[in-house]
Design an enzyme around this catalytic site. Sequence first.
Site, mmCIF file in Angstrom:
data_model
loop_
_atom_site.group_PDB
_atom_site.id
_atom_site.type_symbol
_atom_site.label_atom_id
_atom_site.label_comp_id
_atom_site.label_asym_id
_atom_site.label_seq_id
_atom_site.Cartn_x
_atom_site.Cartn_y
_atom_site.Cartn_z
ATOM 1 N N CYS A 79 0.831 -1.203 0.000
ATOM 2 C CA CYS A 79 0.000 0.000 0.000
ATOM 3 C C CYS A 79 0.872 1.263 0.000
ATOM 4 O O CYS A 79 1.502 1.550 -1.007
ATOM 5 C CB CYS A 79 -0.989 -0.061 1.152
ATOM 6 S SG CYS A 79 -2.444 0.937 0.850
ATOM 7 N N HIS A 180 -3.167 -5.154 1.764
ATOM 8 C CA HIS A 180 -2.480 -5.384 3.048
ATOM 9 C C HIS A 180 -2.480 -6.856 3.436
ATOM 10 O O HIS A 180 -3.323 -7.273 4.230
ATOM 11 C CB HIS A 180 -3.214 -4.611 4.154
ATOM 12 C CG HIS A 180 -3.001 -3.148 4.130
ATOM 13 N ND1 HIS A 180 -2.043 -2.519 4.885
ATOM 14 C CD2 HIS A 180 -3.638 -2.177 3.448
ATOM 15 C CE1 HIS A 180 -2.090 -1.225 4.679
ATOM 16 N NE2 HIS A 180 -3.049 -0.976 3.808
ATOM 17 N N GLU A 182 -0.667 -8.364 5.454
ATOM 18 C CA GLU A 182 -0.369 -8.525 6.889
ATOM 19 C C GLU A 182 -1.629 -8.449 7.746
ATOM 20 O O GLU A 182 -1.607 -8.852 8.908
ATOM 21 C CB GLU A 182 0.664 -7.473 7.336
ATOM 22 C CG GLU A 182 0.151 -6.052 7.530
ATOM 23 C CD GLU A 182 -0.109 -5.269 6.241
ATOM 24 O OE1 GLU A 182 -0.028 -5.852 5.142
ATOM 25 O OE2 GLU A 182 -0.438 -4.077 6.345
HETATM 26 N N1 GLN Z 1 -3.642 6.358 1.122
HETATM 27 C C1 GLN Z 1 -2.341 6.080 1.643
HETATM 28 C C2 GLN Z 1 -1.264 6.847 0.906
HETATM 29 O O1 GLN Z 1 -1.538 7.479 -0.036
HETATM 30 C C3 GLN Z 1 -2.039 4.595 1.569
HETATM 31 C C4 GLN Z 1 -3.005 3.838 2.433
HETATM 32 C C5 GLN Z 1 -2.476 2.591 3.026
HETATM 33 O O2 GLN Z 1 -1.256 2.361 3.134
HETATM 34 N N2 GLN Z 1 -3.375 1.778 3.512
HETATM 35 O O3 GLN Z 1 -0.136 6.807 1.292
#
Ligand code: GLN
Length: 196
Positions: A79, A180, A182
């Site tokens: 992410c 994610h 994890e």
């Molecule tokens: N929206 C976050 C970003 O732009 C990422 C979100 C996440 O890691 N769950 O960094």
Amino acid sequence: MATAVLALQGAFEEHERALADVGEASFELRSAADLARPFDRLVLPGGESTVQGKLLREEGLLSPLRERIAAGMPVLGTCAGLILLARAVEGDGSRKSAPDAAQTGPWIGTLDVVVKRNAYGRQLGSFHTEGQLGDLAHVPMTFIRAPFVASAGPAVDVLATVDGRAVAVRQGAQIGLAFHPELDADRRIHKSFAKL
Ligand code: GLN
């Protein structure tokens, strides 16, 4: 050797638990002093990429990590971690003024993809699904204000798509996931990463 888990902000403890579950030792990487500890792979957790990127720069971690990743050290970015790895970052278009590149990335920039941040809009800010990821079937995928990969260079393999959009990529030993792993109980991704 061990896996360093970037622990500046975000969901790093969940990665430490997942690594422990697959028998992989890990430690928290917080400052340049921690770079002296031996590690042969790196996890970049989810969280807020703008915050993590700024802290990486302030802590003097950005260039040393970029060099190690460019030299072939395996890295798993989830992410926000995928955003940190990306060669280019597109915003979500919700800003009134033009985004300041110094604030939104690119950060590490070793993964030849363009990612779009907060790419699913407000209605789909968070969602869960299941899909094929490379050789792995029925992988749970939890998305939280996730990015997707808008375009990828020739050295990048797309490992998973959701609704036609790339959400998991691999370039050499760099793995970037928009979701994610994890946060789900399935440990197959951490297991195969620990073997890289
Ligand atoms: N929206 C976050 C970003 O732009 C990422 C979100 C996440 O890691 N769950 O960094």
